[in-house]
Design an enzyme around this catalytic site. Structure first.
Site, PDB file in Angstrom:
ATOM      1  N   ASN A 210      30.890  44.190  42.149  1.00  0.00           N
ATOM      2  CA  ASN A 210      32.247  44.492  42.614  1.00  0.00           C
ATOM      3  C   ASN A 210      32.897  43.271  43.247  1.00  0.00           C
ATOM      4  OD1 ASN A 210      31.640  47.001  41.765  1.00  0.00           O
ATOM      5  ND2 ASN A 210      31.275  47.870  43.792  1.00  0.00           N
TER       6      ASN A 210
ATOM      7  N   HIS B 191      30.278  38.774  40.446  1.00  0.00           N
ATOM      8  CA  HIS B 191      31.486  38.592  39.631  1.00  0.00           C
ATOM      9  C   HIS B 191      32.656  38.027  40.428  1.00  0.00           C
ATOM     10  CE1 HIS B 191      29.871  41.748  36.515  1.00  0.00           C
ATOM     11  NE2 HIS B 191      29.202  40.610  36.514  1.00  0.00           N
TER      12      HIS B 191
ATOM     13  N   CYS C  70      48.750  25.370  41.678  1.00  0.00           N
ATOM     14  CA  CYS C  70      47.946  24.518  42.561  1.00  0.00           C
ATOM     15  C   CYS C  70      48.762  23.273  42.899  1.00  0.00           C
ATOM     16  CB  CYS C  70      46.676  24.127  41.799  1.00  0.00           C
ATOM     17  SG  CYS C  70      45.519  23.112  42.713  1.00  0.00           S
TER      18      CYS C  70
ATOM     19  N   CYS D 223      41.613  26.895  41.167  1.00  0.00           N
ATOM     20  CA  CYS D 223      42.461  26.206  40.200  1.00  0.00           C
ATOM     21  C   CYS D 223      41.798  26.250  38.826  1.00  0.00           C
ATOM     22  CB  CYS D 223      42.681  24.762  40.635  1.00  0.00           C
ATOM     23  SG  CYS D 223      43.770  23.870  39.495  1.00  0.00           S
TER      24      CYS D 223
ATOM     25  N   ASP E  77      35.549  43.807  45.297  1.00  0.00           N
ATOM     26  CA  ASP E  77      36.445  44.400  46.283  1.00  0.00           C
ATOM     27  C   ASP E  77      36.109  44.102  47.744  1.00  0.00           C
ATOM     28  OD1 ASP E  77      34.271  46.147  46.852  1.00  0.00           O
ATOM     29  OD2 ASP E  77      35.019  47.684  45.482  1.00  0.00           O
TER      30      ASP E  77
HETATM   31  N1  APR Z   1      28.946  57.393  42.775  1.00  0.00           N
HETATM   32  C1  APR Z   1      28.039  56.768  41.989  1.00  0.00           C
HETATM   33  N2  APR Z   1      28.295  56.390  40.718  1.00  0.00           N
HETATM   34  C2  APR Z   1      29.512  56.672  40.227  1.00  0.00           C
HETATM   35  C3  APR Z   1      30.508  57.332  40.965  1.00  0.00           C
HETATM   36  C4  APR Z   1      30.175  57.710  42.316  1.00  0.00           C
HETATM   37  N3  APR Z   1      31.050  58.308  43.092  1.00  0.00           N
HETATM   38  N4  APR Z   1      31.611  57.457  40.207  1.00  0.00           N
HETATM   39  C5  APR Z   1      31.336  56.896  39.021  1.00  0.00           C
HETATM   40  N5  APR Z   1      30.070  56.428  39.023  1.00  0.00           N
HETATM   41  C6  APR Z   1      29.368  55.715  37.960  1.00  0.00           C
HETATM   42  C7  APR Z   1      29.811  56.026  36.549  1.00  0.00           C
HETATM   43  O1  APR Z   1      29.088  57.141  36.033  1.00  0.00           O
HETATM   44  C8  APR Z   1      29.494  54.743  35.805  1.00  0.00           C
HETATM   45  O2  APR Z   1      28.172  54.759  35.295  1.00  0.00           O
HETATM   46  O3  APR Z   1      29.685  54.343  38.128  1.00  0.00           O
HETATM   47  C9  APR Z   1      29.578  53.673  36.889  1.00  0.00           C
HETATM   48  C10 APR Z   1      30.769  52.737  36.759  1.00  0.00           C
HETATM   49  O4  APR Z   1      30.621  51.984  35.594  1.00  0.00           O
HETATM   50  P1  APR Z   1      31.654  50.851  35.151  1.00  0.00           P
HETATM   51  O5  APR Z   1      33.039  51.381  35.283  1.00  0.00           O
HETATM   52  O6  APR Z   1      31.206  50.362  33.835  1.00  0.00           O
HETATM   53  O7  APR Z   1      31.508  49.747  36.289  1.00  0.00           O
HETATM   54  P2  APR Z   1      30.442  48.559  36.413  1.00  0.00           P
HETATM   55  O8  APR Z   1      29.114  48.968  35.907  1.00  0.00           O
HETATM   56  O9  APR Z   1      30.538  48.064  37.799  1.00  0.00           O
HETATM   57  O10 APR Z   1      31.067  47.477  35.414  1.00  0.00           O
HETATM   58  C11 APR Z   1      30.436  46.229  35.339  1.00  0.00           C
HETATM   59  O11 APR Z   1      32.173  45.339  33.981  1.00  0.00           O
HETATM   60  O12 APR Z   1      34.447  45.459  33.701  1.00  0.00           O
HETATM   61  C12 APR Z   1      33.409  44.646  34.101  1.00  0.00           C
HETATM   62  O13 APR Z   1      33.337  42.853  35.631  1.00  0.00           O
HETATM   63  C13 APR Z   1      33.573  44.239  35.548  1.00  0.00           C
HETATM   64  O14 APR Z   1      32.000  44.258  37.353  1.00  0.00           O
HETATM   65  C14 APR Z   1      32.480  44.995  36.245  1.00  0.00           C
HETATM   66  C15 APR Z   1      31.429  45.130  35.159  1.00  0.00           C
END
Ligand code: APR
Length: 240
Positions: A98, A115, A143, A123, A100
């Site tokens: 994340n 990430h 920049c 830049c 964030d």
């Molecule tokens: N608690 C736990 N898990 C959850 C919840 C919750 N409240 N809500 C959703 N999820 C799960 C979903 O089931 C899913 O498997 O979180 C996961 C989110 O998956 P993604 O949206 O694919 O996110 P992520 O795995 O962090 O993506 C990886 O992909 O887009 C790029 O760089 C970006 O860091 C990101 C990377």
């Protein structure tokens, strides 16, 4: 939920969390895959690329500005707070995909941002890097060297910061408990971290309401949200 004996838990000396967008979902930050993958009808997977940025830097900056405003308003949820609290009882590191900053906001100390970070900027040409301290009004921002600034995040097809990644691999390879929370585990190389942990015979727990491709390889899967599950783990530690 956590079907672990006190004896098992006491043996875990080093805990590594691998977190993804799901842990922030209960803070109001949308995940990438599933229902929320669109922004203004653009596929966020296609916007998060270097080609999209050079093709339309203004659009990509608008996307990041909007996400940053949302993230600034977001508060850590019970899941983030539970991990921070666990640091009082165990040696904890967080390897997060994340951008964030909610783990840090919740008080966690050892956080590796695989990430990058949405509050950082760099830049596209020179070595300039900084934090975004105020709202960016003119986009794309420039920049002092005259070139375009970009969010200091890792886009699809880009390499992770090598130092951050090396440290993540070391931590994953040394832990004896890895807890994988809220990630679909589809993005490489972050999705290889459980493999490094398994090579050290670590115990793997996945917390996710949905199955992932790696669910069958987990020692324990908790099919619930992070804000519900993680405080229960802290309660177990408090009673040890
Ligand atoms: N608690 C736990 N898990 C959850 C919840 C919750 N409240 N809500 C959703 N999820 C799960 C979903 O089931 C899913 O498997 O979180 C996961 C989110 O998956 P993604 O949206 O694919 O996110 P992520 O795995 O962090 O993506 C990886 O992909 O887009 C790029 O760089 C970006 O860091 C990101 C990377």
């Amino acid at each position: 939920m956590f079907e672990l004996t006190k004896e098992q838990i006491k043996k875990f000396e080093k805990i590594v969390f691998v977190t993804g967008a799901g842990i922030s979902q209960e803070s109001g930050v949308p995940t990438f895959r599933g229902n929320n993958g669109l922004w203004r009808n653009y596929d966020s997977m296609k916007l998060a690329t270097i080609d999209a940025f050079y093709g339309n830097p203004k659009l990509v900056w608008e996307w990041y500005n909007e996400r940053r405003q949302n993230i600034f308003q977001a508060k850590p949820n019970e899941g983030h707070l539970a991990i921070a609290e666990l640091e009082n009882y165990a040696d904890v590191a967080i390897l997060t995909q994340n951008i964030d900053g909610l783990h840090q906001k919740s008080g966690s100390k050892k956080v590796l941002e695989l990430h990058g970070s949405i509050i950082k900027i760099k830049c596209t040409v020179c070595d300039f890097k900084n934090e975004i301290l105020e709202e960016i009004s003119e986009i794309p921002p420039k920049c002092n060297c005259g070139n375009i600034l970009r969010p200091d995040v890792v886009w699809f097809g880009e390499a992770l910061d090598q130092e951050v990644w090396q440290n993540a691999v070391i931590l994953a390879g040394e832990c004896d408990l890895m807890i994988i929370v809220g990630t679909s585990l589809v993005v490489s190389p972050a999705n290889t971290l459980p493999i490094y942990a398994k090579q050290n015979s670590a115990y793997l727990i996945e917390i996710n309401p949905e199955n992932t491709e790696m669910s069958p390889r987990m020692d324990l899967t908790i099919k619930n949200t992070s804000a519900i599950s993680l405080p229960q783990l802290v309660s177990i530690y408090k009673k040890l």
